[in-house]
Design a protein around this motif. Structure first.
Motif, mmCIF file in Angstrom:
data_model
loop_
_atom_site.group_PDB
_atom_site.id
_atom_site.type_symbol
_atom_site.label_atom_id
_atom_site.label_comp_id
_atom_site.label_asym_id
_atom_site.label_seq_id
_atom_site.Cartn_x
_atom_site.Cartn_y
_atom_site.Cartn_z
ATOM 1 N N ARG A 161 0.827 -1.209 0.000
ATOM 2 C CA ARG A 161 0.000 0.000 0.000
ATOM 3 C C ARG A 161 0.862 1.261 0.000
ATOM 4 O O ARG A 161 0.527 2.257 -0.631
ATOM 5 C CB ARG A 161 -0.947 -0.012 1.210
ATOM 6 N N ASP A 162 1.980 1.196 0.713
ATOM 7 C CA ASP A 162 2.875 2.352 0.732
ATOM 8 C C ASP A 162 3.401 2.632 -0.681
ATOM 9 O O ASP A 162 3.400 3.784 -1.132
ATOM 10 C CB ASP A 162 4.039 2.098 1.682
ATOM 11 N N ILE A 163 3.825 1.596 -1.378
ATOM 12 C CA ILE A 163 4.391 1.777 -2.718
ATOM 13 C C ILE A 163 3.330 2.233 -3.710
ATOM 14 O O ILE A 163 3.507 3.230 -4.430
ATOM 15 C CB ILE A 163 5.046 0.470 -3.200
ATOM 16 N N LEU A 164 2.220 1.526 -3.774
ATOM 17 C CA LEU A 164 1.230 1.769 -4.816
ATOM 18 C C LEU A 164 0.371 3.004 -4.564
ATOM 19 O O LEU A 164 0.086 3.769 -5.489
ATOM 20 C CB LEU A 164 0.328 0.548 -4.978
ATOM 21 N N PHE A 165 -0.031 3.206 -3.308
ATOM 22 C CA PHE A 165 -1.028 4.234 -3.023
ATOM 23 C C PHE A 165 -0.460 5.493 -2.382
ATOM 24 O O PHE A 165 -0.985 6.588 -2.600
ATOM 25 C CB PHE A 165 -2.136 3.647 -2.143
ATOM 26 N N LYS A 166 0.609 5.348 -1.586
ATOM 27 C CA LYS A 166 1.197 6.525 -0.951
ATOM 28 C C LYS A 166 2.302 7.123 -1.814
ATOM 29 O O LYS A 166 2.337 8.330 -2.050
ATOM 30 C CB LYS A 166 1.722 6.163 0.441
ATOM 31 N N GLN A 167 3.213 6.293 -2.288
ATOM 32 C CA GLN A 167 4.306 6.806 -3.103
ATOM 33 C C GLN A 167 3.856 7.204 -4.511
ATOM 34 O O GLN A 167 4.334 8.191 -5.068
ATOM 35 C CB GLN A 167 5.423 5.768 -3.211
ATOM 36 N N HIS A 168 2.927 6.413 -5.089
ATOM 37 C CA HIS A 168 2.564 6.624 -6.497
ATOM 38 C C HIS A 168 1.107 7.008 -6.716
ATOM 39 O O HIS A 168 0.724 7.311 -7.861
ATOM 40 C CB HIS A 168 2.904 5.379 -7.313
ATOM 41 N N ASP A 169 0.290 7.009 -5.663
ATOM 42 C CA ASP A 169 -1.095 7.486 -5.751
ATOM 43 C C ASP A 169 -1.864 6.828 -6.897
ATOM 44 O O ASP A 169 -2.574 7.480 -7.655
ATOM 45 C CB ASP A 169 -1.106 9.011 -5.916
ATOM 46 N N LEU A 170 -1.725 5.515 -7.031
ATOM 47 C CA LEU A 170 -2.386 4.797 -8.120
ATOM 48 C C LEU A 170 -3.810 4.421 -7.721
ATOM 49 O O LEU A 170 -4.022 3.870 -6.639
ATOM 50 C CB LEU A 170 -1.608 3.526 -8.462
ATOM 51 N N PRO A 171 -4.782 4.660 -8.593
ATOM 52 C CA PRO A 171 -6.144 4.184 -8.315
ATOM 53 C C PRO A 171 -6.208 2.658 -8.398
ATOM 54 O O PRO A 171 -5.417 2.026 -9.105
ATOM 55 C CB PRO A 171 -6.978 4.825 -9.430
ATOM 56 N N LEU A 172 -7.154 2.084 -7.703
ATOM 57 C CA LEU A 172 -7.313 0.636 -7.742
ATOM 58 C C LEU A 172 -7.651 0.124 -9.140
ATOM 59 O O LEU A 172 -7.390 -1.030 -9.468
ATOM 60 C CB LEU A 172 -8.408 0.199 -6.767
ATOM 61 N N GLU A 173 -8.208 0.999 -9.970
ATOM 62 C CA GLU A 173 -8.598 0.586 -11.318
ATOM 63 C C GLU A 173 -7.417 0.545 -12.284
ATOM 64 O O GLU A 173 -7.549 0.110 -13.433
ATOM 65 C CB GLU A 173 -9.657 1.542 -11.873
ATOM 66 N N THR A 174 -6.249 0.976 -11.850
ATOM 67 C CA THR A 174 -5.076 1.047 -12.716
ATOM 68 C C THR A 174 -4.699 -0.334 -13.250
ATOM 69 O O THR A 174 -4.668 -1.314 -12.518
ATOM 70 C CB THR A 174 -3.870 1.624 -11.938
ATOM 71 N N VAL A 175 -4.403 -0.376 -14.560
ATOM 72 C CA VAL A 175 -3.857 -1.585 -15.189
ATOM 73 C C VAL A 175 -2.429 -1.261 -15.606
ATOM 74 O O VAL A 175 -2.203 -0.459 -16.512
ATOM 75 C CB VAL A 175 -4.692 -2.027 -16.406
ATOM 76 N N LEU A 176 -1.466 -1.849 -14.927
ATOM 77 C CA LEU A 176 -0.051 -1.583 -15.192
ATOM 78 C C LEU A 176 0.462 -2.473 -16.326
ATOM 79 O O LEU A 176 -0.126 -3.522 -16.608
ATOM 80 C CB LEU A 176 0.766 -1.816 -13.929
#
Length: 340
Positions: A188-203
């Motif tokens: 969660r720290d990497i995806l949502f705090k550091q990069h602010d990615l929405p849950l709908e993101t397709v990487l």
């Protein structure tokens, strides 16, 4: 019901409805007593012992809450407990759950408990009790917490013990279903705090959304592994949970022996590559935090390897020879795989 208690934020009627729901889902009309009852009369074992395990789901719950997706988090809860019991060599018998929440919303509670019941069925365990506690001053309206407790049984002489392991034993890895329920504070720290990615993101590394990837339920290994235990094919076993490959594989070995894991001998899920790239994680970071694609590692004597792999294949359980046990003071080492 008490108007005073309702004014304090606790809806007893909703709690009674939740109990009715879990009775219907589980098919166990005995739920709701002061204690759960499980008969032991049909256990045909010599010197039987009970093996108990308790666990939670950690901050994976926050992903489920943010996604408004609660139907599989109960499977995670059951899996974390029954896989630990299985790793001791025991067959899970029964399970109890605890759900603490800020507000008892019927649809959400039913979704959570549906997962718990599904997990119990996958594990061949009976749900014999639990608790749903509404505590508005402890949790916000949308938040909740889960804990579980599983009990299994095995003959004392069949308990798995690291002392059974010897140099030359083979390590067989059973694949995970992604991250399972460990390391999510870092995720969660990497995806949502550091990069602010929405849950709908397709990487680029994934062909589906982060939400789908992160909420994959933890694999339950009882159905595929218990027959191997019943036939005494496994010397020791590690359930790969918090602490990743390094800490958990080490727990399955005696002092003086080392697990030599062959890099490249099993597929590593793409989400691990994503986290490594976005979080600038070192290989050591990954190995100490995540399962890297292995949910369970079996330690098998060489003479049992062929039969073990054949039996796993017969039940469509993927398995990989991921290394061997050698002599050494470093409990877990990683080596480049050799070919030919």
């Amino acid at each position: 019901m008490s108007d005073a208690y309702k004014k304090a934020g606790v809806d007893l009627t909703a709690g009674y409805a939740a109990l009715k729901t879990v009775k219907q889902l589980s098919g166990n009309d005995q739920l709701g007593a002061f204690g759960g009852v499980f008969p032991l009369t049909d256990q045909d074992l010599t010197d039987p012992v009970l093996v108990a395990g308790s666990d939670g789901v950690g901050t994976k719950l926050l992903v489920a809450i943010a996604a408004h997706q609660h139907t599989t988090i109960g499977i995670d809860l059951v899996a974390m407990c029954v896989n630990d019991v299985l790793a001791q060599g025991a067959r899970p018998l029964f399970f109890l759950d605890y759900l603490g929440l800020g507000k008892t919303e019927a649809a959400r509670v039913q979704a959570i408990l549906t997962g718990v019941v599904a997990g119990c069925r996958q594990a061949g365990a009976q749900l014999i009790g639990g608790e749903t506690a509404e505590m508005p001053d402890m949790y916000t309206q949308d938040h909740y917490d889960l804990a579980g407790f599983a009990v299994g049984i095995v003959s004392r002489q069949d308990l798995l013990d690291p002392a059974n392991v010897r140099a030359g034993d083979v390590l067989i890895g059973l694949p995970s279903n992604g991250l399972h329920a460990n390391g999510f504070s870092l995720v969660r720290d990497i995806l949502f705090k550091q990069h602010d990615l929405p849950l709908e993101t397709v990487l680029p590394e994934l062909d589906h959304s982060l939400q789908e990837e992160l909420l994959r339920p933890t694999q339950i290994y009882v159905e595929s592994v218990w027959p191997l235990l019943a036939q005494h094919r496994i010397a020791s076993m590690a359930h790969i949970t918090g602490g990743g490959l390094i800490e958990n594989v080490a727990r399955a070995l005696p002092s003086g022996l080392s697990a030599e894991l062959a890099l490249g001998s099993w597929p590593v899920p793409a989400i691990m590559t994503v986290l490594s790239r976005l979080g600038q994680l070192t290989p050591q970071d990954l190995r100490e935090t995540f399962n890297l694609g292995l949910g369970m590692v079996l330690v098998v004597h060489p003479e049992q390897v062929a039969a073990t792999l054949a039996q796993l294949a017969a039940v469509n359980q993927p398995a990989y020879r991921v290394g061997r046990v050698g002599v050494g003071e470093t409990p877990v080492v990683f080596k480049e795989a050799t070919h030919g």
